[in-house]
Design a protein around this motif. Sequence first.
Motif, PDB file in Angstrom:
ATOM      1  N   LEU A 136       1.289  -1.472  -0.255  1.00  0.00           N
ATOM      2  CA  LEU A 136       0.650   0.382  -0.224  1.00  0.00           C
ATOM      3  C   LEU A 136       0.560   1.201   0.295  1.00  0.00           C
ATOM      4  O   LEU A 136       0.773   2.510  -0.854  1.00  0.00           O
ATOM      5  CB  LEU A 136      -1.169  -0.275   1.230  1.00  0.00           C
ATOM      6  N   TYR A 137       1.841   0.738   1.233  1.00  0.00           N
ATOM      7  CA  TYR A 137       2.951   2.487   0.383  1.00  0.00           C
ATOM      8  C   TYR A 137       3.093   2.613  -0.521  1.00  0.00           C
ATOM      9  O   TYR A 137       3.257   3.765  -1.456  1.00  0.00           O
ATOM     10  CB  TYR A 137       3.930   2.333   1.675  1.00  0.00           C
ATOM     11  N   ALA A 138       4.222   2.152  -1.744  1.00  0.00           N
ATOM     12  CA  ALA A 138       3.872   2.096  -2.749  1.00  0.00           C
ATOM     13  C   ALA A 138       3.249   2.109  -3.739  1.00  0.00           C
ATOM     14  O   ALA A 138       3.310   3.153  -4.723  1.00  0.00           O
ATOM     15  CB  ALA A 138       4.991   0.816  -3.590  1.00  0.00           C
ATOM     16  N   ALA A 139       1.633   1.540  -3.504  1.00  0.00           N
ATOM     17  CA  ALA A 139       0.554   2.071  -4.531  1.00  0.00           C
ATOM     18  C   ALA A 139       0.327   3.731  -3.949  1.00  0.00           C
ATOM     19  O   ALA A 139      -0.041   4.372  -5.468  1.00  0.00           O
ATOM     20  CB  ALA A 139      -0.460   1.383  -4.186  1.00  0.00           C
ATOM     21  N   SER A 140       0.602   3.658  -3.082  1.00  0.00           N
ATOM     22  CA  SER A 140       0.285   5.319  -2.647  1.00  0.00           C
ATOM     23  C   SER A 140       1.062   6.600  -3.212  1.00  0.00           C
ATOM     24  O   SER A 140       1.113   7.629  -3.532  1.00  0.00           O
ATOM     25  CB  SER A 140       0.365   5.732  -1.277  1.00  0.00           C
ATOM     26  N   TYR A 150      -7.269  11.494  -2.824  1.00  0.00           N
ATOM     27  CA  TYR A 150      -6.660  10.712  -1.732  1.00  0.00           C
ATOM     28  C   TYR A 150      -5.683   9.684  -3.710  1.00  0.00           C
ATOM     29  O   TYR A 150      -5.853   9.632  -4.655  1.00  0.00           O
ATOM     30  CB  TYR A 150      -7.029   9.682  -1.555  1.00  0.00           C
ATOM     31  N   ALA A 151      -4.652  10.459  -2.880  1.00  0.00           N
ATOM     32  CA  ALA A 151      -3.910   9.244  -3.877  1.00  0.00           C
ATOM     33  C   ALA A 151      -4.073   7.638  -4.078  1.00  0.00           C
ATOM     34  O   ALA A 151      -3.937   7.202  -5.171  1.00  0.00           O
ATOM     35  CB  ALA A 151      -1.948   8.751  -3.764  1.00  0.00           C
ATOM     36  N   LEU A 152      -4.845   6.797  -2.601  1.00  0.00           N
ATOM     37  CA  LEU A 152      -5.477   5.666  -2.234  1.00  0.00           C
ATOM     38  C   LEU A 152      -6.063   5.675  -1.125  1.00  0.00           C
ATOM     39  O   LEU A 152      -6.042   6.363  -0.432  1.00  0.00           O
ATOM     40  CB  LEU A 152      -3.726   4.669  -1.596  1.00  0.00           C
TER      41      LEU A 152
END
Length: 256
Positions: free
Chosen positions: A32-36, A100-102
């Motif tokens: 999730l950190y990478a996806a954000s 939001y980015a994610l």
Amino acid sequence: MDHFGEAVAARYDDGEGPEFVPGTIARTVDFLYAASGGGAALEFGVGTGRIALPLAGRGVPVRGIDLSRAMTDRLRAKPGGAEVPVTVGDFAQTVVPGTYALVYLVFNTLMNLPTQEAQLACFRNAARHLAPGGRFVVEVMVPELRGLPHGRNTVVFGTGPEGWAYTEYDTVTQRADCHYLRVTPDGRGSHRTVPFRYVWPAELDLMARLAGLRARERWGGWGHEPFTETSRAHVSVWQKPVGTEERVAPGSPTSA
């Protein structure tokens, strides 16, 4: 209806399933950190903060929506919980400030929406909150219908001295009622039923298209395992196009 009241919230974090294993949580947060991309994230069904709190600890601004006050009260009581804004409401309809980015949903939470209409509304609500280029990430099981012999509709997924758990499927409506039977040391019993609606990967892709999102990737797990015909769950990612107006259904979602 809130199926995650005080009795469930009180013992939720004591769960022994794989989703509570530190290694699984770490892989989930890494994904999730990478996806954000370092941008802000919105969790649908934030619960007690199992994922939101470690993700926020990585520096991602996280906000949550959840129907259960009992679950979110436990989130707020944890270290760092006060820094994660939470809105109590139906994540298929509730609108919160910002883009939001994610946006993400983990561990079968999408299936807590018991109708196709509600699940589609969830995709549209995700698209509504995403900035252009933002991603919607969903973790959900692959329906376990291979475990159903012809003419049977029940799959047992938990047995032990303290209780049993099984799923009762309706393959016509795609409804799946999970039954939890608990036995206390003094011999008393309790029965709780939680309704779900199981959903196929291709059906999710169609919901995403109707919400104006594009399929980006699908994995068999948070560690980027390949998704195959034997995968029992999947992590799917859809993206809001850049420079394209979102397509959402008319109507005015409610804020809580």
